[in-house]
Write a protein that holds these residues in place. Structure first.
Motif, PDB file in Angstrom:
ATOM      1  N   MET A 122     -26.290  26.448  29.878  1.00 38.04           N
ATOM      2  CA  MET A 122     -25.456  25.506  29.156  1.00 38.04           C
ATOM      3  C   MET A 122     -26.187  25.049  27.897  1.00 38.04           C
ATOM      4  O   MET A 122     -27.405  24.910  27.894  1.00 38.04           O
ATOM      5  N   ALA A 123     -25.430  24.813  26.868  1.00 37.81           N
ATOM      6  CA  ALA A 123     -25.974  24.327  25.594  1.00 37.81           C
ATOM      7  C   ALA A 123     -26.598  22.946  25.792  1.00 37.81           C
ATOM      8  O   ALA A 123     -26.242  22.218  26.710  1.00 37.81           O
TER       9      ALA A 123
ATOM     10  N   GLU B  78     -19.213  14.440  31.612  1.00 36.57           N
ATOM     11  CA  GLU B  78     -19.062  15.069  32.932  1.00 36.57           C
ATOM     12  C   GLU B  78     -17.615  15.047  33.410  1.00 36.57           C
ATOM     13  O   GLU B  78     -17.141  16.005  34.013  1.00 36.57           O
ATOM     14  N   ARG B  79     -16.931  13.943  33.164  1.00 35.95           N
ATOM     15  CA  ARG B  79     -15.557  13.803  33.648  1.00 35.95           C
ATOM     16  C   ARG B  79     -14.627  14.837  33.026  1.00 35.95           C
ATOM     17  O   ARG B  79     -13.764  15.385  33.684  1.00 35.95           O
ATOM     18  N   ASN B  80     -14.814  15.111  31.737  1.00 37.45           N
ATOM     19  CA  ASN B  80     -13.950  16.051  31.026  1.00 37.45           C
ATOM     20  C   ASN B  80     -14.534  17.454  30.939  1.00 37.45           C
ATOM     21  O   ASN B  80     -13.886  18.356  30.410  1.00 37.45           O
ATOM     22  N   HIS B  81     -15.762  17.619  31.411  1.00 39.46           N
ATOM     23  CA  HIS B  81     -16.451  18.916  31.338  1.00 39.46           C
ATOM     24  C   HIS B  81     -16.411  19.467  29.917  1.00 39.46           C
ATOM     25  O   HIS B  81     -16.049  20.621  29.689  1.00 39.46           O
TER      26      HIS B  81
ATOM     27  N   VAL C 147     -15.316  18.857  22.533  1.00 42.28           N
ATOM     28  CA  VAL C 147     -15.532  20.274  22.291  1.00 42.28           C
ATOM     29  C   VAL C 147     -15.725  20.932  23.656  1.00 42.28           C
ATOM     30  O   VAL C 147     -16.642  20.564  24.398  1.00 42.28           O
ATOM     31  N   GLU C 148     -14.847  21.861  23.970  1.00 42.58           N
ATOM     32  CA  GLU C 148     -14.923  22.546  25.260  1.00 42.58           C
ATOM     33  C   GLU C 148     -16.251  23.301  25.379  1.00 42.58           C
ATOM     34  O   GLU C 148     -16.788  23.793  24.383  1.00 42.58           O
ATOM     35  N   GLU C 149     -16.745  23.402  26.590  1.00 37.65           N
ATOM     36  CA  GLU C 149     -18.015  24.084  26.842  1.00 37.65           C
ATOM     37  C   GLU C 149     -18.019  25.505  26.278  1.00 37.65           C
ATOM     38  O   GLU C 149     -18.989  25.923  25.636  1.00 37.65           O
TER      39      GLU C 149
END
Length: 85
Positions: free
Chosen positions: A1-2, A31-34, A51-53
């Motif tokens: 993960m970044a 964490e809630r929105n990943h 910003v999505e993972e």
């Protein structure tokens, strides 16, 4: 993960007019929105985007940053419009 630092440096490099990380904007993992939250602030005014993972990873690993750049650019524009009203 970044990492936060990776994302901060990438935003600074692709969108220098957004300013400096931890001064003009902050990046935190939500964490809630990943997703990564980017909070752009000028004085007391704050605007936030997520910003999505996978978008962050694609930008960092494959140097395909158009979605990230557009999102941060729009956030900056919205902040400027809000400050003028």
């Amino acid at each position: 993960m970044a990492s936060k630092n990776d994302i901060c440096r990438k935003i600074e490099s692709i969108m220098p007019e957004a300013g400096a990380c931890d001064r003009d904007f902050t990046v935190e993992y939500d964490e809630r929105n990943h997703a990564w939250s980017v909070d752009l602030h000028r004085g007391d005014i704050h605007l936030k985007t997520f910003v999505e993972e996978n978008e962050a990873e694609t930008c960092l690993n494959k140097d395909r940053c158009l979605p990230l750049g557009l999102q941060i650019g729009q956030l900056k524009r919205n902040l400027e419009l809000y400050r003028q009203s």
